[in-house]
Enzyme design. Structure first.
Site, mmCIF file in Angstrom:
data_model
loop_
_atom_site.group_PDB
_atom_site.id
_atom_site.type_symbol
_atom_site.label_atom_id
_atom_site.label_comp_id
_atom_site.label_asym_id
_atom_site.label_seq_id
_atom_site.Cartn_x
_atom_site.Cartn_y
_atom_site.Cartn_z
ATOM 1 N N GLU A 65 -46.372 16.222 -34.447
ATOM 2 C CA GLU A 65 -46.866 17.533 -34.874
ATOM 3 C C GLU A 65 -48.388 17.617 -34.799
ATOM 4 O O GLU A 65 -48.947 18.657 -34.427
ATOM 5 C CB GLU A 65 -46.385 17.823 -36.298
ATOM 6 C CG GLU A 65 -44.881 18.069 -36.356
ATOM 7 C CD GLU A 65 -44.350 18.246 -37.764
ATOM 8 O OE1 GLU A 65 -43.625 19.228 -38.007
ATOM 9 O OE2 GLU A 65 -44.657 17.395 -38.624
ATOM 10 N N GLU A 82 -37.255 13.993 -37.229
ATOM 11 C CA GLU A 82 -37.002 14.112 -38.669
ATOM 12 C C GLU A 82 -35.526 14.157 -39.026
ATOM 13 O O GLU A 82 -35.136 13.732 -40.124
ATOM 14 C CB GLU A 82 -37.705 15.359 -39.215
ATOM 15 C CG GLU A 82 -39.210 15.229 -39.363
ATOM 16 C CD GLU A 82 -39.978 15.536 -38.082
ATOM 17 O OE1 GLU A 82 -41.207 15.620 -38.137
ATOM 18 O OE2 GLU A 82 -39.322 15.662 -37.011
#
Length: 801
Positions: free
Chosen positions: A594, A614
């Site tokens: 990210e 994730e």
């Protein structure tokens, strides 16, 4: 500027030859791959009506080798399609084509007679001035070049690649007596800059540097195993991670290399080093000779020091009992020394805890290491001029975290030398001189120096052109701001560098705050910001332990603040008035991905493994990763396509994120959307800092303008969500996904489709950020997610619940 290598020929299409050709293709270099012409057709070829004159038959070996490279695991190519840069052929029909190339690499069998025949044929077709190099692992240059004219000898030397070529950084360069220094320099520069190799200069001695020291270390491990009465797996548990070496340690490494290959190299050493004090050590033990005779060659033979065995209905990996040559179950070695090493904070601490312990593991480790250290010291200046080349060879070629002389410093020269002397060992003069000089390596006034035995003085450790080291910046007091988990450094010319240095570079509240601080500081009077570090892995994601502990204590407000702060930190990176560039290497997962996606540009090392993973711990990307995937896939549609159905693009995002896909190279990351076509790929990982700095300065000079916040992202809404749910329900009933996979995927689908928004209703980035944050926090309250997080922390592996 060095010469241009626009096309290369590789002569010999074995495993090494195809590996070299594949890596040339990775670098964008067209390659000619040639091998001998088969002398008979195969039954399959005969059925197809092919003859010895058929091109498919005549080029069979090169074609098969190329197919093998395409199927290789780990992958030889950065991405599919690069194999088109390789032209397979044969040495009878196509050798004349080497006149078209700028470099010729010989990679045929390690047989002096065969190599000389190949060089004679190359000499007939090669254009004058073209470098010719051999990938030999130890044949003398003077023997290979006997009888060749001066011009050929001036353009000949050794370029010893290591297998697998794509992943092993080491490229040993060995010059002959007549090698032209300028020709050597051009290939060295190309090998470093374009192929991304770590260059080490060896001497024309048997097996050069890495294999000389590496084979010795494995043979010592075998010898001491017999003396200490240990098992194969016990040795590997000691000589792997606790010693700062790969998990494959000694015997697993030999299985990977192949016992026949290892035995050949050891025999080559025994035959070639007649004056070596440790010559007898290179005799392959009788029990290993029997293994080779049995065809127990390791991975390629299906069994070696380890073997997969069916036991009670399941497969287990058994170890070889070297005394009986039978396979037995592995038994974990548990000693106080190994426990202390595991708990030590850094590698020097691990080494000291292990080596100075008075238990079976400590005694064995010490006996192996002391022999390796003394042997390495006695090989200078025989195999290399200095300790730097030896240490680099072992780090880049054998995957050691520290080379032998770096290890000697780490365990303490005074203490270790005193112990050796107490045991009656003759300590090499080099070690005694280094001890008197303050160590093999030392920082002096911001310069990293080494003890040079030839001059008896300290000299700077030379870095290749274009390499910036963050440690040097710190030694020169160029730290702008510092916290336990991160530092802000001055790269010069108005460019700052944010370095993560938490455990595994996991993102925590300190790093999040430093991102905010760094952007604010840059905007007040600098050119831009680079985010990079010198660790093997850029960032493995968020601090999982912190999240788990706070979720268990139900500190939801605090967790929401951390997530919101991380989202806004990444938004600041993206919309800063000054350019931001990330320079990842190795794993850039979850939050690390990210951060990269948030920066304006990325300069990624070719070996960057990036992805939003994730879901593996029961969560979804919530640092802006889900938003960024949508912004890139859906939000970048041109005005004329605004009415296009975006459902297929959202479905692609669900597959990428929901299946935790990870790009296995920077090239593949561009195709998967984690990087963009505007991002850069650097094959030389050590050049990332300079390349990123240059990119920041170029963007600033060209009048950088931050992107506009996207308020026009059109998503499928509740209708698209319902469609996705039908597919997910089918996967659940069919067993493709687990019950908790379904829970996580449902939340992810809701965010990707835009929640309660109407189909194709424009939504903004903050709207999506709010959705992903809400989904993330709700999943933190799920027992299935808690179980996944705990399992990951305990085992390092995902739980499928």
């Amino acid at each position: 500027m060095g010469r241009v290598f626009g096309k290369v020929a590789v002569i010999g299409a074995g495993v090494m030859g195809s590996g070299i050709a594949a890596h040339l293709a990775n670098a964008g270099i067209p390659c000619l791959l040639l091998d001998i012409v088969p002398r008979e057709v195969t039954p399959e070829e005969e059925k197809r009506g092919l003859t010895l004159e058929s091109p498919e038959v005549r080029n069979r070996l090169a074609l098969q080798s190329l197919q093998g490279a395409l199927k290789a695991k780990p992958a030889a190519f950065f991405k599919p399609g690069l194999e088109k840069l390789i032209t397979p052929g044969n040495m009878e029909d196509d050798l004349h084509r080497i006149a078209e190339v700028d470099w010729i690499i010989e990679v045929v069998k390690e047989d002096l007679r065969i190599k000389r025949i190949v060089f004679q044929n190359i000499a007939k077709h090669r254009k004058p001035g073209t470098p010719v190099t051999s990938n030999t692992s130890g044949l003398p240059i003077k023997d290979m070049m006997e009888g060749f004219d001066l011009e050929f000898r001036q353009h000949f030397f050794v370029t010893h690649f290591f297998n697998p070529v794509r992943y092993m950084r080491l490229l040993e360069i060995v010059a002959g007596e007549d090698t032209d220094p300028e020709v050597l320099r051009d290939v060295v520069q190309f090998g470093s800059d374009r192929l991304g190799k770590g260059i080490v200069f060896g001497k024309d001695t048997p097996n050069f540097i890495a294999n000389r020291i590496g084979i010795h270390s494995v043979m010592v491990a075998m010898q001491e195993m017999e003396k200490h009465g240990l098992t194969v797996s016990e040795v590997d548990s000691i000589l792997g991670s606790p010693m700062g070496r790969p998990k494959s340690a000694a015997f697993r490494t030999v299985d990977i290399v192949g016992l026949d290959t290892f035995g050949h190299v050891a025999q080559n050493l025994y035959d070639g080093v007649v004056d070596d004090e440790a010559r007898d050590l290179f005799r392959v033990p009788a029990w290993m000779q029997q293994m080779i005779a049995n065809g127990w060659l390791g991975d390629k033979g299906g069994q070696g020091f380890y073997k997969k065995v069916k036991s009670e209905g399941k497969k287990e990996i058994f170890q070889l009992d070297w005394k009986t040559l039978e396979y037995i179950p592995q038994a974990k070695l548990r000693t106080a020394a190994l426990k202390a090493a595991k708990e030590a904070g850094d590698l020097p601490g691990k080494l000291r805890a292990l080596l100075y312990a008075d238990d079976p593991a400590g005694k064995y480790a010490w006996d192996v290491l002391k022999s390796s250290l003394i042997y390495a010291a006695r090989r200078i200046p025989e195999i290399a001029d200095d300790v730097v080349n030896v240490d680099r060879a072992m780090r880049w070629g054998f995957g050691w975290d520290l080379g032998p002389f770096e290890v000697w410093d780490a365990i303490g020269l005074d203490r270790s030398i005193a112990r050796m002397q107490e045991e009656g060992l003759e300590v090499p003069e080099l070690a005694l001189q280094a001890k008197a000089a303050g160590g093999f390596y030392r920082w002096e006034d911001g310069v990293y120096t080494f003890f040079d035995v030839a001059s008896g003085t300290r000299k700077p450790v030379e870095q290749p052109a274009g390499v910036i080291t963050l440690r040097a910046l710190k030694e020169r007091s160029q730290v702008v701001q510092k916290a336990d988990s991160c530092s802000l450094l001055d790269l010069g010319d108005g460019v700052l560098c944010l370095e993560f240095h938490s455990k595994m570079n996991a993102i925590d509240d300190q790093i999040i705050q430093m991102i905010h601080d760094a952007v604010a500081l840059v905007e007040r009077g600098h050119q831009g910001l680079v985010i990079a570090n010198e660790a093997d892995h850029f960032c493995v994601g968020a601090n999982l332990l912190m999240m788990l502990m706070n979720a268990r204590m139900k500190k939801w407000e605090m967790l929401e603040k951390v997530v919101a702060d991380f989202q806004q930190a990444n938004q600041r990176l993206k919309y800063s008035s000054k350019p931001t560039v990330a320079a990842p290497v190795g794993m850039a997962l979850g939050g690390g991905c990210e951060v990269c996606m948030a920066c304006n540009r990325v300069v990624a090392a070719a070996e960057t493994y990036i992805g939003l993973v994730e879901v593996g711990v029961g969560l979804i990307p919530a640092g802006g990763g889900t938003k960024e995937m949508l912004r890139r896939l859906v939000g970048s549609l041109p005005p004329k396509m605004e009415t296009m159905d975006t459902f297929p693009l959202v479905q692609r995002a669900l597959e990428t994120v929901g299946m935790a896909k990870v790009a296995t190279s920077a090239d593949e990351a561009i195709e998967m959307g984690f990087l963009t076509p505007f991002d850069c790929v650097s094959l030389n990982r050590d050049r990332r800092f300079l390349d990123a700095k240059k990119l920041v300065l170029t963007m600033a000079e060209q009048g950088f303008r931050p992107p506009l916040v996207n308020e026009n992202i059109r998503l499928p809404g509740e209708g698209g969500y319902a469609t996705l749910m039908v597919g997910l329900d089918g996967w659940l009933k069919g067993g493709t996904i687990t019950p908790h996979d379904f829970v996580v995927a449902k939340k992810l689908a809701w965010v990707l489709c835009g929640g309660y928004s109407r189909p194709m209703q424009p939504v903004g980035e903050q709207y999506i950020l709010d959705l992903e944050r809400e989904a993330f926090l709700s999943l933190l309250g799920e027992p299935g997610t808690i179980a996944r997080m705990q399992h990951m922390l305990q085992t390092g592996k995902p739980l499928r619940n």
